[in-house]
Structure formats: C-alpha cells, structure tokens
Design a protein around this motif. Structure first.
Motif, short mmCIF file in Angstrom:
data_model
loop_
_atom_site.label_atom_id
_atom_site.label_comp_id
_atom_site.label_asym_id
_atom_site.label_seq_id
_atom_site.Cartn_x
_atom_site.Cartn_y
_atom_site.Cartn_z
N PRO A 1 21.10 5.16 -32.98
CA PRO A 1 21.43 4.52 -33.97
C PRO A 1 22.28 3.10 -33.59
O PRO A 1 22.16 2.22 -34.43
CB PRO A 1 22.27 5.74 -34.81
N ASP A 2 23.28 3.25 -32.97
CA ASP A 2 24.12 1.94 -32.66
C ASP A 2 24.51 1.89 -31.20
O ASP A 2 25.44 1.28 -30.83
CB ASP A 2 25.45 2.19 -33.40
N ILE B 1 25.90 16.60 -25.25
CA ILE B 1 26.00 15.78 -26.54
C ILE B 1 24.52 14.73 -26.62
O ILE B 1 24.57 13.97 -25.55
CB ILE B 1 27.44 15.05 -26.79
N PRO B 2 24.36 14.41 -27.85
CA PRO B 2 22.96 13.46 -27.95
C PRO B 2 23.77 11.97 -27.84
O PRO B 2 22.77 11.21 -27.99
CB PRO B 2 22.37 13.96 -29.22
N VAL C 1 20.10 17.48 -25.47
CA VAL C 1 19.77 18.31 -26.64
C VAL C 1 20.01 19.84 -26.68
O VAL C 1 19.85 20.21 -25.30
CB VAL C 1 18.40 17.90 -27.38
N PRO C 2 20.39 20.50 -27.54
CA PRO C 2 20.29 22.08 -27.54
C PRO C 2 18.99 22.53 -27.51
O PRO C 2 17.96 21.70 -27.99
CB PRO C 2 20.90 22.34 -29.14
N GLU D 1 17.30 11.89 -34.38
CA GLU D 1 18.06 11.37 -33.26
C GLU D 1 17.93 12.65 -32.10
O GLU D 1 17.46 11.97 -30.96
CB GLU D 1 19.58 11.40 -33.60
N ILE D 2 17.87 13.60 -32.39
CA ILE D 2 17.53 14.84 -31.54
C ILE D 2 15.96 14.58 -31.19
O ILE D 2 15.67 14.75 -29.97
CB ILE D 2 17.75 16.32 -32.21
N LYS D 3 15.18 14.25 -32.01
CA LYS D 3 13.75 14.35 -31.56
C LYS D 3 13.36 13.21 -30.97
O LYS D 3 12.81 13.23 -29.69
CB LYS D 3 12.85 14.08 -33.05
N ASN D 4 14.08 12.03 -30.98
CA ASN D 4 13.83 10.72 -30.16
C ASN D 4 14.33 10.94 -28.74
O ASN D 4 13.87 10.90 -27.65
CB ASN D 4 14.57 9.64 -30.72
N LEU D 5 15.62 11.79 -28.84
CA LEU D 5 16.06 11.96 -27.40
C LEU D 5 15.27 12.93 -26.62
O LEU D 5 14.93 12.74 -25.40
CB LEU D 5 17.68 12.36 -27.18
N SER D 6 15.03 14.17 -27.32
CA SER D 6 14.00 14.99 -26.87
C SER D 6 12.61 14.17 -25.98
O SER D 6 12.31 14.49 -25.10
CB SER D 6 13.68 16.02 -27.65
N HIS D 7 12.05 13.57 -26.84
CA HIS D 7 10.91 12.70 -26.45
C HIS D 7 11.19 12.00 -25.30
O HIS D 7 10.62 12.09 -24.06
CB HIS D 7 10.61 11.87 -27.60
#
Length: 289
Positions: free
Chosen positions: A278-279, A171-172, A194-195, A243-249
């Motif tokens: 985000p929080d 889960i992200p 991330v998926p 959110e997915i992009k930031n975590l992937s990075h």
C-alpha cells in the motif's frame, strides 16, 4: 570449564553452519551467553527436522547444537535456530555503543547476545507482546545493565532513533517505526511473510529474510533465504486480504533474490519491483550509496 568449552565449540559451529567467517566478536558473544538459562523450568522440548524430543534431564549438552527448543508449545514459540541467528546477526553487525531494538525478543536469549555485541556503552531494548515471555526475559536479563525489557506490541517500537532493528516474527510489511526510527546507516532485518491461514496468530510461516540499510538517498535492501517464524501477534492494523494475497503470490513466484532497495512512502515503478504494498515496495533498482 567443560561447559565453557562446549559453548565455544557451539559458537564456532553455529557461525560455520550459518556461513559466517572472520567474526570473532559474534563468536565470543555466542560463547559467553548460557543458552540453557533462557529455556525456562520443566522438561525441554527439543525440535529437529526429524523429531520432537521431550527431555527430562536438563543436560546443557543437549541444547548446544543447531536445534530449536519450544518456549510456548501452544503458541508455536521457540528459542530460534542459532545458525540462522548467527547469519542474521552477522548481517546487521551491531557495533559497540549502538542502540538496538529487539522486536519479538521471547525470553531474551538473542537479546543477551545483542547486548554482548553492543557492549556496556550500547543499549538493547527487548520488546515482546506476550506478558509471560516478557516477564521471563526481564528475569533472565536482570543482570545486564545495558538491556531494558518492554511488554508491548512490537509494531510500535522503537520509539527513539536506533542503529539496529532486529525483528523475530513474521509480518506482511515493515512497521512504520522500524523504518522511520532507523538512524542514518541503521540496519533492519525481519521476516517478510504470510500466515498459513487467514488468522494473524500462530501457524507455520511462508517468509523470506529482508534486510534494509538506511542511506542518505533512500533504503538499500536485500533478501535472503526462506525462513520460518511465528506470525505477528497483535498486528495493528490487521492486514487486508488483498495485501496477504498479493504477497503470497509474490512469494510463490520467487525472484526476491534480485531485490536491491526498499521504496518507502513514495510512488514505485511496478515494472521494476518484486512486490508493491500500500505505501512501500521492494524494488530491483539500487539506490546510490
């Protein structure tokens, strides 16, 4: 007697492979739970790093090794790596009398091991999103008075204060109840990831282990090795692309091994964080014990 010896040897090997030493209670839990009971009817599909093996002969000797066994091939659900779970269970260290929420319980094998660890005076709530897995878990765990099985979205559980939240899907971000329903001193472990595609269903994972402990002054955290878990089903609300992009990075750049705390619903200093959501955030700054 031979099967009992096989399970005992399996327990010792899984703890050794997972780097766990001196945890007799965990060894006993692995040795007492029959893994073959949780694999369902029909042939076993045994997955190793080198091969996929369909086995018609249901010989328990084949599953008492560090392999994963498919539970639902179409969805990519399997019985999990026992050496990885040995490491995780040692990290969260469920104690007699504690309350545990097992999120993403599958057919209940690790729920049974958790039930052994919390003993009769403790309690395990096993939650799975899939009706088929939840139904099989109910059957498999029917003889354990200290376990309840719930078919629901795991992001909505636990619904009461818990000492351990043990999550078995990627889960992200952590779900709100996982954090806010942790007792003081409570432990959470989950795969942050991330998926492999924009879909929130199935697929290979890019994830790391995140473990959290609730302290009086905040949340201590540490991160572990990369892991592979099925991605969350029924994720609500769905993660945005940013959110997915930031975590992937952040996963690609590395550095998660320096994480020391989780910042929850308060401002985070980005200069001292590995990841900022985000929080919530994962920070390099430790919190006072």
């Amino acid at each position: 007697m031979e099967l009992a010896k096989m399970r005992r040897r399996f327990a010792r090997e899984m703890l050794a492979i997972g780097g766990v030493t001196g945890n007799e209670r965990l060894e006993n839990a692995f040795a007492h739970v029959p893994r073959e009971k949780f694999l369902g009817p029909g042939r076993w599909h045994i997955l190793t790093p080198w091969s996929h093996l369909n086995v018609d002969e249901r010989d328990p000797a084949l599953v008492y090794q560090d392999v994963v066994i498919a539970l639902d091939e179409d969805r990519g659900v399997n019985n999990g790596s026992p050496s990885l779970h040995a490491r995780w269970l040692d990290a969260v260290a469920p104690q007699p009398g504690e309350r545990v929420a097992h999120i993403g319980a599958g057919t209940g094998y690790y729920s049974a091991i958790l039930a052994e660890l919390v003993e009769a005076e403790g309690h395990v709530t096993a939650v799975d999103y899939d009706p088929g897995c939840a139904g099989r878990a109910k059957e498999n765990l029917a003889n354990r008075a200290n376990v309840d099985v719930v078919q629901d979205n795991g992001c909505f559980w636990p619904k009461e204060k818990s000492d351990v939240v043990y999550v078995n899907f990627g889960i992200p971000r952590p779900a709100v109840p996982w954090i806010e329903n942790l007792n003081p001193g409570g432990r959470l472990i989950f795969p942050l990831g991330v998926p492999s595609s924009a879909s929130s269903r199935g697929g290979a994972m890019n994830a790391i282990t995140i473990a959290v402990r609730r302290l009086d002054s905040g949340f201590a955290a540490w991160s572990g090795c990369p892991v592979s878990f099925i991605f969350a089903e029924g994720l609500t609300p769905a993660p945005g692309n940013d959110e997915i992009k930031n975590l992937s990075h952040c996963l690609r750049k590395g550095g998660w091994e320096r994480v020391k705390s989780l910042v929850w619903k308060q401002p985070a200093d980005r200069a001292h964080c590995w990841y900022v959501g985000p929080d919530w955030a994962l920070s390099y700054i430790a919190v006072a014990a």
